[in-house]
Write a protein that holds these residues in place. Sequence first.
Motif, PDB file in Angstrom:
ATOM      1  N   SER A 133       0.793  -1.229   0.000  1.00  0.00           N
ATOM      2  CA  SER A 133       0.000   0.000   0.000  1.00  0.00           C
ATOM      3  C   SER A 133       0.825   1.278   0.000  1.00  0.00           C
ATOM      4  N   GLU A 134       2.046   1.218   0.542  1.00  0.00           N
ATOM      5  CA  GLU A 134       2.807   2.442   0.765  1.00  0.00           C
ATOM      6  C   GLU A 134       4.046   2.597  -0.085  1.00  0.00           C
ATOM      7  N   GLY A 135       4.401   1.574  -0.857  1.00  0.00           N
ATOM      8  CA  GLY A 135       5.571   1.680  -1.713  1.00  0.00           C
ATOM      9  C   GLY A 135       6.880   1.746  -0.959  1.00  0.00           C
ATOM     10  N   GLU A 136       6.944   1.097   0.210  1.00  0.00           N
ATOM     11  CA  GLU A 136       8.176   1.085   0.989  1.00  0.00           C
ATOM     12  C   GLU A 136       9.125  -0.007   0.473  1.00  0.00           C
ATOM     13  N   ALA A 137      10.424   0.267   0.593  1.00  0.00           N
ATOM     14  CA  ALA A 137      11.448  -0.676   0.143  1.00  0.00           C
ATOM     15  C   ALA A 137      11.745  -1.662   1.267  1.00  0.00           C
ATOM     16  N   VAL A 138      10.981  -2.742   1.344  1.00  0.00           N
ATOM     17  CA  VAL A 138      11.111  -3.671   2.472  1.00  0.00           C
ATOM     18  C   VAL A 138      12.368  -4.536   2.381  1.00  0.00           C
ATOM     19  N   GLY A 139      13.157  -4.366   1.342  1.00  0.00           N
ATOM     20  CA  GLY A 139      14.436  -5.057   1.263  1.00  0.00           C
ATOM     21  C   GLY A 139      15.586  -4.182   1.723  1.00  0.00           C
ATOM     22  N   ASP A 140      15.308  -2.934   2.037  1.00  0.00           N
ATOM     23  CA  ASP A 140      16.315  -1.973   2.481  1.00  0.00           C
ATOM     24  C   ASP A 140      16.431  -2.025   4.004  1.00  0.00           C
ATOM     25  N   HIS A 141      17.651  -2.127   4.510  1.00  0.00           N
ATOM     26  CA  HIS A 141      17.847  -2.327   5.945  1.00  0.00           C
ATOM     27  C   HIS A 141      17.284  -1.203   6.804  1.00  0.00           C
TER      28      HIS A 141
END
Length: 237
Positions: A133-141
């Motif tokens: 929903s938010e376009g967050e980079a969940v692979g970024d530490h």
Amino acid sequence: MKVEIWSDVVCPWCHIGKRRFEAALERFPHKDAVQVEWRSFELDPGAPSAAAGEDVSPTEYAERLARKYGTSVLGAQQMTDHMTQQAAAEGLDFRFDRAVRANTFDAHQVIHLAGERGVQDAVKERLLTAYFSEGEAVGDHETLVGLAAGAGLDADEVRAVLEDQRYAGAVRTDEAEAQALGISGVPFFVVDRKYGVNGAQPADALLQVLERAWAERTPLIPVIAGGEACGPDGCMI
């Protein structure tokens, strides 16, 4: 009763399946006796992660989906439109035009940490929402640190976990167990290690499985009572 759920944080049906399972659990009379554990499954172990703030094309997700399944971008877009509609029916706002590509191995490590700290469901939910929903980079530490801290974990501990990879073995163990159980797609629900449910099934179907599993673990119903017997405090005389 224990329910183990193998899933990935970049799996749309996993988020939809989570909502449907929650709806089933809410209607289950013994919900307070159900322990839920989120288990690791990577849909694309070799996927690269985009950095936080990296520009994302509105059609990037459909393009990646088209390459993966060997279909046209239009066909892939139709698939995402269908998933968006299914998600909306469960109260979810999917924005595939914002989705940032991510390797989810480290996200699963954070979810394992959350399990030990008693906030696993909250962290799992936060990562799913952040991705879809938010376009967050969940692979970024650093993104993971911020998201996990907002869901109840200590930021410094999350950062340390990502640095020393202390839950890498736990993630690999989950994935090996999934393979041993024959799990090839997610979400996959394992109820009391007796019943397996594949896919984002309707809440009614999930409720039926919970009820069946519970009925089979209920203590025996005595049909003749009052006979002589011995117990921890001695024997009847």
